[in-house]
Design an enzyme around this catalytic site. Structure first.
Site, PDB file in Angstrom:
ATOM      1  CE  LYS A 274      -3.948  -1.789   2.670  1.00 40.90           C
ATOM      2  NZ  LYS A 274      -4.991  -1.567   1.648  1.00 40.90           N
ATOM      3  NE  ARG A 348     -11.268  -9.412  -1.892  1.00 39.43           N
ATOM      4  CZ  ARG A 348     -11.679  -8.486  -2.751  1.00 39.43           C
ATOM      5  NH1 ARG A 348     -12.042  -8.825  -3.971  1.00 39.43           N
ATOM      6  NH2 ARG A 348     -11.735  -7.213  -2.399  1.00 39.43           N
TER       7      ARG A 348
HETATM    8  N1  BES Z   1      -8.010  -3.604   4.434  1.00 42.44           N
HETATM    9  C1  BES Z   1      -8.240  -3.193   3.104  1.00 42.44           C
HETATM   10  C2  BES Z   1      -9.547  -2.418   2.934  1.00 42.44           C
HETATM   11  C3  BES Z   1      -9.664  -1.105   3.650  1.00 42.44           C
HETATM   12  C4  BES Z   1      -9.425   0.081   2.986  1.00 42.44           C
HETATM   13  C5  BES Z   1     -10.091  -1.060   4.964  1.00 42.44           C
HETATM   14  C6  BES Z   1      -9.564   1.281   3.645  1.00 42.44           C
HETATM   15  C7  BES Z   1     -10.225   0.150   5.617  1.00 42.44           C
HETATM   16  C8  BES Z   1      -9.970   1.325   4.965  1.00 42.44           C
HETATM   17  C9  BES Z   1      -8.318  -4.399   2.187  1.00 42.44           C
HETATM   18  O1  BES Z   1      -7.570  -5.508   2.556  1.00 42.44           O
HETATM   19  C10 BES Z   1      -7.817  -3.969   0.848  1.00 42.44           C
HETATM   20  O2  BES Z   1      -6.688  -3.609   0.767  1.00 42.44           O
HETATM   21  N2  BES Z   1      -8.673  -4.024  -0.146  1.00 42.44           N
HETATM   22  C11 BES Z   1      -8.341  -3.636  -1.466  1.00 42.44           C
HETATM   23  C12 BES Z   1      -8.954  -4.626  -2.402  1.00 42.44           C
HETATM   24  C13 BES Z   1      -8.458  -4.506  -3.822  1.00 42.44           C
HETATM   25  C14 BES Z   1      -7.007  -4.907  -3.902  1.00 42.44           C
HETATM   26  C15 BES Z   1      -9.318  -5.391  -4.691  1.00 42.44           C
HETATM   27  C16 BES Z   1      -8.899  -2.247  -1.712  1.00 42.44           C
HETATM   28  O3  BES Z   1      -9.974  -1.919  -1.240  1.00 42.44           O
HETATM   29  O4  BES Z   1      -8.219  -1.457  -2.367  1.00 42.44           O
HETATM   30 ZN    ZN Z   2      -5.535  -5.415   1.900  1.00 40.45          ZN
END
Ligand code: BES
Ligand code: ZN
Ligand code: ZN
Length: 493
Positions: A274, A348
């Site tokens: 990230k 997921r």
């Molecule tokens: N933990 C994150 C989602 C999240 C984002 C929680 C902001 C709280 C605040 C999750 O694991 C994630 O990174 N999701 C990705 C999915 C994508 C790679 C399909 C996302 O939302 O960008």
């Molecule tokens: Zn994630």
């Protein structure tokens, strides 16, 4: 803060601050507020006449008693319009009064119950929401700061006063529920606010084991491997913190319902790392697991008559030479294979095996998962409503209703048929995400649906609601403990 219920007239209670109330538009205060006004020689009525006290929702006005009452000061808190009064306004009002108490550093606060008469709330419920608003509203995360400033001031004691002896039993009933629920909410907030170097999967396992009346087992990595939970344990491959798959069983018989909570104690994104801005906030990626752990505690203390299992697949998601990589293919407990497109779509993955465990090993008939799953949910609904999806409309409706009673908004999003194609993989049964950037929350839900089979299932996406940048209403900034109230209410009803 200690809370007690006392059978005593409002004008007899000794305290630093006495809380009375007023509906908007009322010129001549009645009930307990009227009694206090008379003792104060019409001071409250005078301020109403002067337009200083209006009764607007959560407005607070302090009146000094100058020896006319055993209470040192009185606060008149506004209830808003009587026709608009409801459970959540009662929580807000209780919190507003305590915020005032904190401001004037009152150690002992006494309060009447809001809204049980003209507000139309039933007495036990009015007592419940009063206690919830007070405890949730006066939460402050203790943290690790070695110097405590005034933000740490806490009211010592809250006394709920009631003149009629016949009403005490009902008040105590509601008080008990509100107290248990609110304590669980605040404990969940402590877990989420806690830093990821302290709140590790092992820490969560230890906390889960401490919950009384619940049988907790923790699967090690070796056991998870033996069960074929590769979707889950592959996420942990880049981390030095041992992964813990936590199972909390409440009730004597076979579990009827499973709560599955995403327990990523830190989500760096893994190799699909990230951006560093706000990455620290990913210590909150175990909010689903925290909500499930504390719901299990609440239903155990409330002695809910249902058999419930809480499943918490916990791990960190870190990059490392051993970490899983984009393009890898992994198996899962139910046997389906997954191509990893992004290691950041890890929630997921762990839920797939959490759901698989509930369905295949425990043969549970109903599954509710809770997860900070998608940034797309934050874009769609912001921080005031959680997303809800699933395959059983009755279950979804019941959760939405439980949320309404609890003061937590749930908004249903559609799992459209059309988006199923997005998860097709050339080399495995499915991909863990797509690169379309469209309908991200539903695509996350549709992925999970491939693991639920025909089992009744609801998915709660709390990515936006688990953490507030700034306080709102009775919730201060930081972790909210979202879904503890809704899930407990759902299981209780
Ligand atoms: N933990 C994150 C989602 C999240 C984002 C929680 C902001 C709280 C605040 C999750 O694991 C994630 O990174 N999701 C990705 C999915 C994508 C790679 C399909 C996302 O939302 O960008
Ligand atoms: Zn994630
Ligand atoms: Zn995550």
């Amino acid at each position: 803060m200690k809370i007690k219920v006392q059978n005593i007239p409002v004008d007899k209670i000794k305290c630093d601050l006495l809380v009375v109330n007023l509906f908007e538009g009322i010129k001549d205060p009645g009930g307990a507020t009227g009694v206090i006004d008379k003792k104060l020689k019409g001071a409250i009525a005078g301020l109403i006449k002067a337009g200083e006290i209006t009764g607007k929702l959560c407005e607070t006005n302090i009146v000094h008693t100058q020896g006319r009452l055993p209470a040192t000061q009185v606060v008149v808190v506004g209830l808003g319009k009587a026709a608009e009064f409801d459970f959540d306004r009662a929580r807000k009002v209780a919190a507003a009064a305590l915020a005032e108490a904190k401001k004037i550093k009152a150690k002992i606060v006494a309060t009447i119950i809001h809204g049980a008469g003209a507000g139309g709330l039933k007495l036990p419920e009015a007592a419940q929401v009063l206690v919830e608003g007070s405890i949730i509203g006066s939460y402050h995360y203790d943290g690790y700061a070695t110097v405590k400033d005034e933000r740490f001031f806490q009211v010592n004691e809250l006394i709920v006063v009631e003149i009629a002896k016949s009403k005490i039993k009902e008040i105590l009933e509601g008080y008990r529920v509100g107290h248990i629920v609110a304590e669980s909410v605040n404990r969940a907030r402590d877990l989420v606010n806690g830093p990821a170097n302290k709140v590790t999967p092992s820490y969560l396992a230890t906390e889960a084991k401490k919950v009384e009346g619940v049988k907790t087992t923790v699967l090690s990595l070796a056991q998870a491997k033996k069960l074929g939970m590769e979707a889950y344990y592959s996420v942990s491959k880049g981390s030095k913190e041992p992964a813990k798959f936590i199972i909390m069983q409440y009730g004597k018989g076979k579990p009827e319902i499973a709560l599955v909570g995403k327990g990523i104690t830190f989500d760096s994104g893994g190799v699909s790392i990230k951006p560093s801005r706000k990455m620290w906030e990913m210590k909150t990626d175990m909010s689903g697991a925290a909500a499930v752990l504390e719901t299990m505690r609440a239903i155990s203390r409330l002695k809910v008559r249902k058999n419930v299992v809480g499943i918490l697949p916990c791990t960190e998601n870190m990059p490392d030479g051993q970490a899983q990589k984009p393009g890898d293919v992994v198996g899962s407990l139910v046997g389906k294979t997954i191509e990893i497109i992004s290691t950041d779509a890890e929630g997921r993955m762990v839920l797939a095996d959490g759901i698989g465990y509930a369905r295949k090993i425990l043969k549970v008939k109903k599954i509710i998962d809770v997860a900070t799953l998608t940034g797309a949910c934050v874009s769609a609904l912001g921080d005031a409503a959680s997303g809800v999806m699933g395959n059983n409309q009755e279950l979804l409706d019941k959760l939405v209703e439980a949320g309404q009673r609890s003061g937590e908004k749930l908004w249903q999003l559609p799992l459209l048929e059309e988006y199923k194609d997005y998860s097709k993989s050339e080399i495995a049964d499915m991909k863990n995400c797509t690169e379309t950037g469209k309908a991200g929350t539903a695509i996350g839900g549709l992925f999970l649906q491939m693991f639920t089979g025909d089992t009744s299932w609801a998915h709660l996406d709390i990515a936006g609601t688990a953490y507030l940048d700034k306080g709102r209403g009775y919730l201060s900034g930081g972790a909210t403990g979202v879904m503890v109230r809704t899930l407990t209410e759902y299981l209780r009803s």
